[in-house]
Structures are given as structure tokens and as C-alpha cells.
Scaffold this motif. Structure first.
Motif, mmCIF file in Angstrom:
data_model
loop_
_atom_site.group_PDB
_atom_site.id
_atom_site.type_symbol
_atom_site.label_atom_id
_atom_site.label_comp_id
_atom_site.label_asym_id
_atom_site.label_seq_id
_atom_site.Cartn_x
_atom_site.Cartn_y
_atom_site.Cartn_z
ATOM 1 N N GLU A 9 -48.536 4.420 -0.835
ATOM 2 C CA GLU A 9 -48.024 5.365 -1.828
ATOM 3 C C GLU A 9 -46.623 4.986 -2.278
ATOM 4 O OE1 GLU A 9 -48.313 9.080 0.187
ATOM 5 O OE2 GLU A 9 -50.491 9.269 -0.102
ATOM 6 N N ARG A 10 -45.784 4.546 -1.339
ATOM 7 C CA ARG A 10 -44.429 4.122 -1.688
ATOM 8 C C ARG A 10 -44.462 2.885 -2.572
ATOM 9 N NH1 ARG A 10 -41.492 4.692 4.254
ATOM 10 N NH2 ARG A 10 -41.106 6.965 4.152
ATOM 11 N N SER A 11 -45.366 1.955 -2.228
ATOM 12 C CA SER A 11 -45.489 0.740 -3.014
ATOM 13 C C SER A 11 -45.931 1.058 -4.437
ATOM 14 C CB SER A 11 -46.494 -0.202 -2.345
ATOM 15 O OG SER A 11 -46.674 -1.372 -3.106
ATOM 16 N N ARG A 25 -45.460 3.900 -6.027
ATOM 17 C CA ARG A 25 -44.365 4.565 -6.727
ATOM 18 C C ARG A 25 -43.314 3.559 -7.170
ATOM 19 N NH1 ARG A 25 -44.942 8.590 -2.666
ATOM 20 N NH2 ARG A 25 -43.177 7.713 -1.516
ATOM 21 N N THR A 26 -43.027 2.591 -6.302
ATOM 22 C CA THR A 26 -42.045 1.555 -6.628
ATOM 23 C C THR A 26 -42.517 0.730 -7.820
ATOM 24 O OG1 THR A 26 -41.344 1.406 -4.322
ATOM 25 C CG2 THR A 26 -40.785 -0.441 -5.751
#
Length: 209
Positions: free
Chosen positions: A188-190, A192-193
Motif C-alpha cells: 500500500e505504501r509503495s 501511494r508513493t
């Protein structure tokens, strides 16, 4: 006195119920007799009434573990003391049936079974064993499995007080769940990034050459 064995009586009784799963294996006289393990002589006195009696004791013993797990040592001890007052034990020296290498009796403390019914005998034994475990190792050694939805209780005998699960199975399940959660969070962080980078690139005006 076989304290570890006696304290296990409490664990076995409490774990006949899985409250968050809605399951209960303590439903018959046969189930009561199975709780006693090798102590078949005491188990023979079990009747249908002991199913209801032991269920009541089970709830009170779970409350002891819950208080200990929550860090309320005083409440855990008070609850256990109340049970021991209601279900006292009769200790005696035993050993005629056990001999050492020289043929002498292997004298040891034993809990005599003079209880009025199977529930009283089982509860007295369980509480005395749990009391010795608590005073010898500490209240924080009484735990509740952290692998939801399992809420089995356990006695922590690890050297560094590190136990968190009732079994290797639950420990593995919890570790796998934690690993998957970390992977999902990383994904999820990837994502979003990546979206942030695309937005930034799209909003940057082109440079005249």
C-alpha cells in the motif's frame, strides 16, 4: 508435589471452552472424566451435576487468568484465594507405591482426595497447583493466547517470560498473519508513493529548450 501437573488441571478446564468461537467441549460426564486424565478413580464419581458445577468453576478460573493477563495481580490473587477458601485441599505424605534404588519409600507431598464430589476434588487440585505456580514463578506467568480468535490460557514456563501463545500452532498462525499484514502495508505504501510520483510529474511544467 507434582505442582506443574496439578496446575495443568486449571488450564485443561478453562480451555474446554472457546468463548470467541462459541465452542464448548464440557458437555457430558465423559468430558468431565477426561479432564482427570490418569486419575480415573476420582473421575468415577463424576455425575451430570458436575458438568454444570465445573462450568461455573471454569468461568471463575478464566477470570483469574484474565486478571493476570491484564496485569491486575491483586485481583488475580483475590479471585484464586476465594476459590481455595471454597474448595480447600487435604495434603498428605505419600510414597508407599514409589520406591527408590534402596527400596525405601519415595516420600512426597500429595493432595488427598476426600472431596464430596468430583467437582470439589478437581477444583481443589487445580487451584492449589495454580497457587503454587503463581507464587513460585509470578502472576505474569498466567497468560491468555494472543492469536485471535483463540483465547486459550497457558502457563508460561519460559526462562525469559516471553511466551505469548498457547501452542506452536497459534504462534505460527500469528507470525504468518503479521507477515502478511506487513507485506500488505508495504504494498500500500509503495502504491501511494507511486501515485504521488506520478502526480508530481504530471503537475511539473515542461521546460523550454
Amino acid at each position: 508435589m507434582e505442582l506443574a501437573y496439578y496446575s495443568d488441571y486449571a488450564v485443561r478446564l478453562v480451555n474446554t471452552e472457546q468463548p470467541e468461537r462459541g465452542t464448548d467441549s464440557l458437555t457430558s460426564v465423559e468430558a468431565v472424566r477426561e479432564l482427570f486424565g490418569p486419575a480415573q478413580q476420582a473421575a468415577r464419581r463424576a455425575t451430570d451435576s458436575d458438568v454444570t458445577r465445573l462450568r461455573t468453576v471454569r468461568a471463575r478460573l478464566r477470570a483469574v487468568f484474565e486478571a493476570a493477563d491484564a496485569g491486575d495481580e491483586v485481583l488475580a490473587v483475590d479471585l484464586l484465594n476465594a476459590l481455595m477458601m471454597e474448595f480447600p485441599v487435604s495434603p498428605q505424605i505419600s510414597g508407599h507405591e514409589h520406591r527408590d534404588d534402596d527400596g525405601r519409600p519415595d516420600w512426597h507431598m500429595h493432595i488427598a482426595d476426600h472431596a464430596a464430589n468430583a467437582t470439589a476434588g478437581y477444583t481443589a487440585t487445580a487451584c492449589m497447583g495454580l497457587a503454587f505456580h503463581l507464587t513460585d514463578l509470578g502472576v505474569d506467568r498466567l497468560g491468555i493466547c494472543q492469536a485471535r480468535p483463540c483465547r486459550n490460557v497457558y502457563l508460561d514456563t519460559s526462562t525469559n517470560r516471553s511466551r505469548r501463545y498457547c501452542s506452536d500452532r497459534c504462534a505460527t498462525r500469528a507470525n504468518v498473519a503479521a507477515y502478511r499484514a506487513r507485506k500488505r502495508l508495504a504494498s500500500e505504501r509503495s502504491a501511494r508513493t507511486g501515485r504521488t510520483a506520478e502526480t508530481t510529474q504530471d503537475s511539473t511544467p515542461a521546460t523550454d529548450r
